[in-house]
Design a protein around this motif. Structure first.
Motif, mmCIF file in Angstrom:
data_model
loop_
_atom_site.group_PDB
_atom_site.id
_atom_site.type_symbol
_atom_site.label_atom_id
_atom_site.label_comp_id
_atom_site.label_asym_id
_atom_site.label_seq_id
_atom_site.Cartn_x
_atom_site.Cartn_y
_atom_site.Cartn_z
ATOM 1 N N MET A 279 5.667 -26.737 -37.803
ATOM 2 C CA MET A 279 5.100 -27.194 -36.532
ATOM 3 C C MET A 279 5.513 -26.260 -35.393
ATOM 4 O O MET A 279 4.680 -25.863 -34.563
ATOM 5 C CB MET A 279 5.566 -28.617 -36.236
ATOM 6 N N GLU A 280 6.775 -25.888 -35.342
ATOM 7 C CA GLU A 280 7.244 -25.011 -34.268
ATOM 8 C C GLU A 280 6.636 -23.616 -34.378
ATOM 9 O O GLU A 280 6.354 -22.967 -33.362
ATOM 10 C CB GLU A 280 8.771 -24.937 -34.276
ATOM 11 N N ASN A 281 6.437 -23.142 -35.604
ATOM 12 C CA ASN A 281 5.805 -21.834 -35.794
ATOM 13 C C ASN A 281 4.374 -21.853 -35.271
ATOM 14 O O ASN A 281 3.917 -20.913 -34.605
ATOM 15 C CB ASN A 281 5.826 -21.452 -37.280
ATOM 16 N N ILE A 282 3.643 -22.943 -35.535
ATOM 17 C CA ILE A 282 2.262 -23.077 -35.053
ATOM 18 C C ILE A 282 2.242 -23.106 -33.528
ATOM 19 O O ILE A 282 1.429 -22.424 -32.883
ATOM 20 C CB ILE A 282 1.615 -24.350 -35.631
ATOM 21 N N ARG A 283 3.142 -23.868 -32.931
ATOM 22 C CA ARG A 283 3.196 -23.959 -31.467
ATOM 23 C C ARG A 283 3.550 -22.600 -30.854
ATOM 24 O O ARG A 283 2.960 -22.180 -29.852
ATOM 25 C CB ARG A 283 4.200 -25.029 -31.043
ATOM 26 N N THR A 284 4.495 -21.901 -31.468
ATOM 27 C CA THR A 284 4.898 -20.587 -30.960
ATOM 28 C C THR A 284 3.750 -19.589 -31.055
ATOM 29 O O THR A 284 3.457 -18.861 -30.093
ATOM 30 C CB THR A 284 6.115 -20.061 -31.746
ATOM 31 N N GLN A 285 3.088 -19.547 -32.219
ATOM 32 C CA GLN A 285 1.977 -18.613 -32.387
ATOM 33 C C GLN A 285 0.809 -18.948 -31.459
ATOM 34 O O GLN A 285 0.098 -18.053 -30.996
ATOM 35 C CB GLN A 285 1.505 -18.593 -33.837
ATOM 36 N N SER A 286 0.625 -20.232 -31.179
ATOM 37 C CA SER A 286 -0.457 -20.628 -30.273
ATOM 38 C C SER A 286 -0.236 -20.061 -28.882
ATOM 39 O O SER A 286 -1.146 -19.493 -28.264
ATOM 40 C CB SER A 286 -0.556 -22.156 -30.204
ATOM 41 N N VAL A 287 0.982 -20.192 -28.369
ATOM 42 C CA VAL A 287 1.306 -19.642 -27.051
ATOM 43 C C VAL A 287 1.215 -18.120 -27.070
ATOM 44 O O VAL A 287 0.689 -17.503 -26.130
ATOM 45 C CB VAL A 287 2.707 -20.106 -26.601
ATOM 46 N N GLN A 288 1.710 -17.503 -28.137
ATOM 47 C CA GLN A 288 1.660 -16.040 -28.234
ATOM 48 C C GLN A 288 0.221 -15.525 -28.269
ATOM 49 O O GLN A 288 -0.100 -14.519 -27.629
ATOM 50 C CB GLN A 288 2.424 -15.576 -29.473
ATOM 51 N N ALA A 289 -0.656 -16.219 -29.002
ATOM 52 C CA ALA A 289 -2.068 -15.816 -29.053
ATOM 53 C C ALA A 289 -2.728 -16.017 -27.685
ATOM 54 O O ALA A 289 -3.522 -15.176 -27.221
ATOM 55 C CB ALA A 289 -2.803 -16.621 -30.118
ATOM 56 N N PHE A 290 -2.424 -17.125 -27.030
ATOM 57 C CA PHE A 290 -2.908 -17.437 -25.681
ATOM 58 C C PHE A 290 -2.554 -16.300 -24.729
ATOM 59 O O PHE A 290 -3.388 -15.819 -23.953
ATOM 60 C CB PHE A 290 -2.256 -18.748 -25.254
ATOM 61 N N GLU A 291 -1.307 -15.843 -24.804
ATOM 62 C CA GLU A 291 -0.849 -14.766 -23.923
ATOM 63 C C GLU A 291 -1.419 -13.418 -24.332
ATOM 64 O O GLU A 291 -1.765 -12.596 -23.467
ATOM 65 C CB GLU A 291 0.679 -14.731 -23.915
ATOM 66 N N ALA A 292 -1.554 -13.167 -25.637
ATOM 67 C CA ALA A 292 -2.107 -11.889 -26.103
ATOM 68 C C ALA A 292 -3.543 -11.698 -25.634
ATOM 69 O O ALA A 292 -3.967 -10.572 -25.346
ATOM 70 C CB ALA A 292 -2.036 -11.820 -27.628
#
Length: 365
Positions: A279-292
């Motif tokens: 769950m935390e990996n998904i949340r982290t990648q979501s924010v990272q993709a949002f910023e990318a």
């Protein structure tokens, strides 16, 4: 202090017109009318803008398969360059009451692709959702994949076919590259419009023809065996991710009908039944993709979670649906932000970003 005046822009010249109508209905039902004064501006399928009344802006509003925009014929236009009174009645040219912020709850081309965002920015008004650049690149799934891949994210293998190409790859070539089954989808559409799941050569030709009715560029995408996981992101400079949810379609894939027409077409498991680390990996990648992708305001990031734990980003939606069965508001509700509060936060984020933009210099000393 008086009410904040919100222009709700909905409908649109898009195949997702009806989805937008449903989103507008839900926002109108949920918004705090003690705090916000909403001006309804409906865009018909021909691109005409109509000033609508809260008592009469939709036809068949409780039937998603029949819902229509009520055309008031009180047409409005945007006048770029003004610092106030940017939206006027066409007849008589009198200005509407000054709007404080625009909520363009438009889905698909000419609504989610940067077109309207650029026009509203030219009109010098705050608006909900990402700026022109991120809106445009996230609308084009081919460009999204290239940018995400270059930023180190995993995406499904794909081929791109343009209408202008002399010929499309043969079914055999696609099968050798991507395997079977695979998906065909318009590059610049959402809500599963024009999407086909392909297993045979006959389906391949039919799927290409169908997708090219909606776009000049078509994606041929490998099928990924995995759970469909979605995560909502909210914020400007410091975005946050919601808990992730899972889509459990009761049909072959998550089609337009499943999303918006058939309330029994899919189940949403919110939060998804996931290990805490996943769950935390998904949340982290979501924010990272949002910023990318340089998003601001909001976006929904969609993943496939493979059995081996690998995460594949499917797409990033910069103006996800706000219907009563939509994932984005449901994810935030499960994460502690109610639907009315979510609307308030989005409007505040739009105004905050606009103030930052206004502080930028536009002259050279």
């Amino acid at each position: 202090m008086g009410k904040i005046k919100v222009g709700l822009l909905f409908g649109g010249k898009s195949s997702e017109h009806e989805v937008s109508l449903q989103s507008a209905k839900n926002i109108m039902e949920a918004v705090d009318h003690e705090r916000y004064e909403v001006t309804l501006i409906g865009i018909d399928k021909q691109g005409g803008w109509h000033l609508s009344s809260p008592d009469e802006y939709l036809i068949h509003e409780n039937h998603p398969d029949k819902i229509e925009l009520y055309k008031s014929n009180k047409n409005v236009a945007v006048v770029p360059g003004r610092v106030k009174d940017q939206i006027v009645h066409v007849t008589g040219s009198e200005a509407l009451d000054q709007l404080d912020v625009i909520f363009p709850i438009l889905h698909g081309p000419l609504g989610e692709d940067g077109s309207v965002q650029g026009m509203i920015r030219m009109a010098n008004l705050p608006y909900v959702g990402p700026h022109v650049l991120s809106s445009a690149v996230c609308m084009d799934k081919d460009i999204t994949k290239k940018l995400l891949q270059s930023a180190g994210f995993q995406v499904a293998d794909w081929l791109t076919v343009k209408r202008s190409a002399s010929s499309a790859p043969s079914f055999e070539e696609v099968e050798n590259n991507l395997g079977v089954p695979f998906f065909i989808k318009p590059a610049n559409q959402g809500s599963s419009v024009g999407v086909s799941k392909i297993s045979t050569e006959a389906e391949y030709k039919e799927g290409l023809d169908k997708a090219l009715q909606y776009d000049h560029k078509v994606m041929i995408e490998a099928f990924v065996e995995g759970r469909e996981i979605e995560c909502a992101v909210l914020g400007n400079d410091h975005p946050a991710a919601s808990l992730a949810g899972e889509v459990l379609p009761n049909s072959d894939f998550y089609s337009y009908e499943t999303k918006y027409i058939d309330e029994n077409g899919a189940s949403l498991k919110i939060p998804a039944d996931l290990d805490e680390k996943v769950m935390e990996n998904i949340r982290t990648q979501s924010v990272q993709a949002f910023e990318a992708l340089e998003c601001q305001g909001l976006a929904r990031v969609d993943f496939f979670l493979k059995e081996n734990g690998e995460l594949i980003i499917n797409e990033v939606n910069t103006l996800p649906g706000f219907t009563k069965i939509s994932m984005y508001p449901k994810l935030w509700e499960a994460s502690g932000i109610s639907y009315p509060k979510l609307i308030e936060k989005l409007l505040n984020l739009a105004i905050e970003r606009h103030h930052q933009d206004q502080a930028l210099k536009n002259t050279v000393d």
